[in-house]
Write a protein that holds these residues in place. Structure first.
Motif, PDB file in Angstrom:
ATOM      1  N   SER A 188      21.500  10.171  22.743  1.00  0.00           N
ATOM      2  CA  SER A 188      21.969  11.475  22.260  1.00  0.00           C
ATOM      3  C   SER A 188      20.977  12.126  21.300  1.00  0.00           C
ATOM      4  CB  SER A 188      23.318  11.297  21.556  1.00  0.00           C
ATOM      5  OG  SER A 188      23.176  10.453  20.417  1.00  0.00           O
ATOM      6  N   GLY A 189      19.908  11.409  20.948  1.00  0.00           N
ATOM      7  CA  GLY A 189      18.891  11.980  20.068  1.00  0.00           C
ATOM      8  C   GLY A 189      19.011  11.571  18.621  1.00  0.00           C
ATOM      9  N   ARG A 190      20.053  10.809  18.268  1.00  0.00           N
ATOM     10  CA  ARG A 190      20.230  10.365  16.884  1.00  0.00           C
ATOM     11  C   ARG A 190      19.270   9.223  16.579  1.00  0.00           C
ATOM     12  NH1 ARG A 190      23.255   6.659  13.953  1.00  0.00           N
ATOM     13  NH2 ARG A 190      24.090   5.725  15.871  1.00  0.00           N
ATOM     14  N   ILE A 191      18.690   9.212  15.366  1.00  0.00           N
ATOM     15  CA  ILE A 191      17.747   8.174  14.955  1.00  0.00           C
ATOM     16  C   ILE A 191      18.380   7.329  13.855  1.00  0.00           C
ATOM     17  CG2 ILE A 191      15.510   7.721  13.871  1.00  0.00           C
ATOM     18  CD1 ILE A 191      14.444  10.216  15.197  1.00  0.00           C
TER      19      ILE A 191
END
Length: 724
Positions: free
Chosen positions: A182-185
């Protein structure tokens, strides 16, 4: 290399005391009570005459600090504030180097962040520090291994790094952070105590993180990256390398805490495979430091049997393997916590046993007594371990021991080992063939293919140039003679040995030692049969071109030093207030002294040129041979030179160098005579008997004896055949 002074470099690590022309100290490479480490300022080399280690300043730093050749040069350049000028990198090289340095920088920041978190935050102290203290790790060890803690917060490191300006790409590439679909780091190591992993150079390449919870994976490690290849790293090697070299032994354990606890107990020559099976890369890393490895196992029999397979790789590398088994219920961590340094070292010394014997005992404890098939598998397992040992003498010793312990006929074990060696060789050959086939299909030429050319002998070879490099006997017998010749090349290569005259009798032409030796070998079409010595000799010949360019600059420096010496002396005379006659007499003495100093300095520079280049050569084999032949174990005492003139080796070169050449030729003749005698015996025993061939061989044998008698008259001694 010209600037680095061996006494200055070694003094950073060893307390040196002057002894005659040289300096002596305790060897930094092994434990000793009586100094045997000699440092020669004039030759700019050092040598331990007990363990054999030493060399030029470059080689000394390489061995002591376990650095590569380039890294050692950088070390010395930094010590003497010398700027290193490098060629301009290509865009691709610059980009790759920049990326590597960026990854190292991010890891360095992360390590410092984890250390600060451990010591300066409530969670770090209450969870991380409390865990280490509970495990018996003190503050000194925590600092030594740069242990840390990552907060339970999902992006604590990520936010801190971004705030400091670090690129998100490098946080992801090192594996410190992970990006979800989802693009979360988020941080990889959140909520874990941290163990940084160092390369041999001391740079942080990876991390290991241990959770203190029970419902998640116990350990999480950094993934493979541009700077981290797990198969080439050993935990604790950076902290242990000096101790491994000094004690000439590496202790191999399994985990992070095993290493830390043993270091804390005073046993520092210990590394860990970090819970993974040993790899060839890790074994090669160990072999860089020592040939002796002691593996420590805990009392878990199942774990021991699972680990036995990896040890065969250590044996195949030619390492000497011993094993220590700890009492039931103990691992290296707990055992080290309960014992002092001396107790731990004493236990290892008393309980370490040879690996093959250990493996035999372990497998014999199994349920194989009443099961012939199980016993057969066990025996074959041991035989496979013996078969991978490269040293034949060591293999034969193990075969004898194994046959006795297993109550099997030694001949049977020997045959099975030979069969296993053949199988290993065939499998390796098949693997290489498949590899070549794949390369061929892909259109890649295999540059490593070697063509084997048959050795042909003609009549002229029978007379002198008859030492085939493929004959193991000749290689062994001729080595001391080739070493003697090479010694003079290394020590005095550019020194003038004699003079030659053109046919018209015009001006004499100086003949250097290396020129004379090259001419004598070429005249008889002789070539060194020992490949490693030949490589050093070839390197020496290539240095002739370097000397041709260096000589004018060298003589220009000597002229300048001579003029400066005279100018300084004349200035002192003018200020002395002596009478004119006394000044004139002193001026003549001054010029004579300047001329004498000029000749001494010139000869010294000529004699050191080849040696100086070879003892700092990038090739390990060339460098080590040059160091060995350039070193002098014994130095003449001042007592012997105070009241009488003792001729030095350099002063006797006109006698010693030709003699070394003639002794070499005599040894070659001896090899050929021995081979011809065997050939005569073979022909005489053949059926049908060929009298003509026997007579021809006898004639050749007579010619060889006649030549050897001529050489013996020159040498002034009986004909002595080379030792077997």
């Amino acid at each position: 290399m010209d600037t680095a002074d061996i006494v200055d470099v070694v003094s950073d690590f060893v307390n040196l005391k002057r002894r005659g022309a040289n300096y002596m100290g305790l060897c930094p490479f092994h434990n000793e009570r009586t100094p045997s480490f000699s440092v020669s300022k004039s030759k700019n080399i050092c040598k331990c005459f007990s363990c054999g280690k030493g060399g030029s300043p470059v080689n000394f730093i390489m061995q002591l600090e376990q650095l590569s050749y380039n890294e050692a040069l950088r070390y010395l350049a930094k010590k003497y504030n010398i700027e290193i000028k490098e060629r301009e990198q290509t865009d691709q090289e610059r980009e790759l180097e920049s990326e590597r340095e960026s990854l190292f920088a991010v890891n360095e920041f992360a390590m410092q962040h984890f250390e600060r978190t451990l010591n300066d935050t409530d969670d770090g102290r209450n969870i991380g520090l409390a865990y280490f203290f509970e495990r018996g790790i003190n503050e000194s060890s925590i600092k030594k291994f740069h242990l840390g803690y990552a907060l339970e917060k999902s992006n604590d490191l990520y936010e801190a790094a971004k705030k400091k300006g670090y690129n998100e790409k490098f946080l992801l590439d090192t594996g410190l952070c992970i990006r979800t679909d989802s693009g979360r780091i988020y941080d990889r190591f959140k909520g874990r105590v941290i163990y940084p992993v160092f390369a041999v150079s001391g740079k942080v390449v990876a991390f290991g993180g241990r959770t203190l919870k029970k419902d998640v994976a116990k350990y999480v490690n950094s993934p493979e990256s541009l700077i981290y290849h797990k198969s080439n790293q050993l935990y604790g090697l950076y902290q242990a390398k000096s101790s491994i070299v000094r004690q000439d032994k590496c202790i191999l354990v399994e985990g992070y805490m095993d290493v830390i606890s043993m270091h804390q107990s005073g046993v520092e020559n210990v590394v860990a495979s970090s819970g993974t099976s040993l790899t060839e890369g890790q074994i090669r890393m160990i072999h860089r430091f020592t040939e002796n490895v002691t593996v420590i196992y805990d009392g878990d029999a199942a774990g021991i049997k699972a680990s036995l397979r990896g040890i065969d790789m250590l044996l195949a590398e030619g390492l000497n393997i011993k094993v220590v088994s700890l009492p039931d219920g103990d691992d290296p961590d707990s055992f080290a916590q309960k014992h002092t340094s001396s107790e731990l070292e004493e236990y290892i010394k008393e309980h370490e046993v040879d690996f093959i014997r250990f493996k035999t005992d372990i497998l014999l404890k199994g349920d194989s007594d009443n099961d012939p098939l199980a016993r057969s598998r066990m025996v074959n397992d041991i035989i496979r371990s013996i078969a991978v040992i490269p040293d034949q003498v060591k293999r034969n010793i193990y075969i004898k021991d194994c046959s006795r312990r297993l109550d099997i006929d030694e001949l049977v074990v020997s045959r099975q080992v030979a069969l296993q060696i053949k199988t290993i060789a065939e499998n390796e050959y098949e693997r290489k063939q498949k590899e070549r086939a794949r390369e061929s299909i892909a259109g890649i030429e295999n540059e490593k293919t070697e063509e084997k050319k048959p050795v042909e002998e003609d009549a002229s070879a029978l007379m002198m140039g008859a030492a085939s490099g493929s004959d193991a006997y000749n290689v062994r017998v001729l080595r001391p003679y080739e070493s003697a010749i090479l010694k003079y090349v290394i020590r005095y290569g550019m020194v003038t040995l004699c003079e030659d005259y053109a046919e018209d009798g015009s001006n004499p032409i100086p003949v250097k030692v290396i020129d004379y030796i090259e001419y004598e070998l070429n005249r008889e079409e002789l070539e060194f049969v020992n490949g490693d010595l030949k490589s050093v000799f070839d390197e020496s010949l290539r240095l002739k071109e370097d000397w041709a360019m260096e000589q004018p600059r060298f003589e220009e420096r000597l002229d300048a030093e001579r003029n400066r010496f005279i100018a300084d002396g004349e200035e002192e005379l003018r200020a002395s207030g002596l009478e004119i006659s006394a000044i004139e007499r002193r001026e003549k003495e001054l010029i004579a002294a300047a001329d004498e100093k000029y000749l001494i300095d010139r000869r010294h520079g000529e004699s050191l040129f080849v040696e100086k280049n070879l003892v700092s050569h990038p090739d390990d084999a060339v460098r080590n041979i040059a160091i060995e032949l350039a070193s002098e174990k014994h130095v003449l005492s001042k007592v012997h030179t105070r009241f009488m003139k003792i001729e030095t080796e350099e002063e006797r070169l006109q006698e010693l160098v030709p003699r070394a050449i003639f002794e070499y030729k005599d040894a070659i003749l001896g090899c050929r005579i021995k081979a011809l005698q065997k050939e005569i015996t073979r022909i005489a025993a053949s059926n049908p008997y060929d009298a003509e061939k026997v007579m021809e061989a006898m004639k050749q044998l007579s010619e060889l004896h006649a030549i050897r008698s001529e050489i013996a008259r020159y040498l002034g001694e009986r004909i002595l055949y080379p030792r077997k």
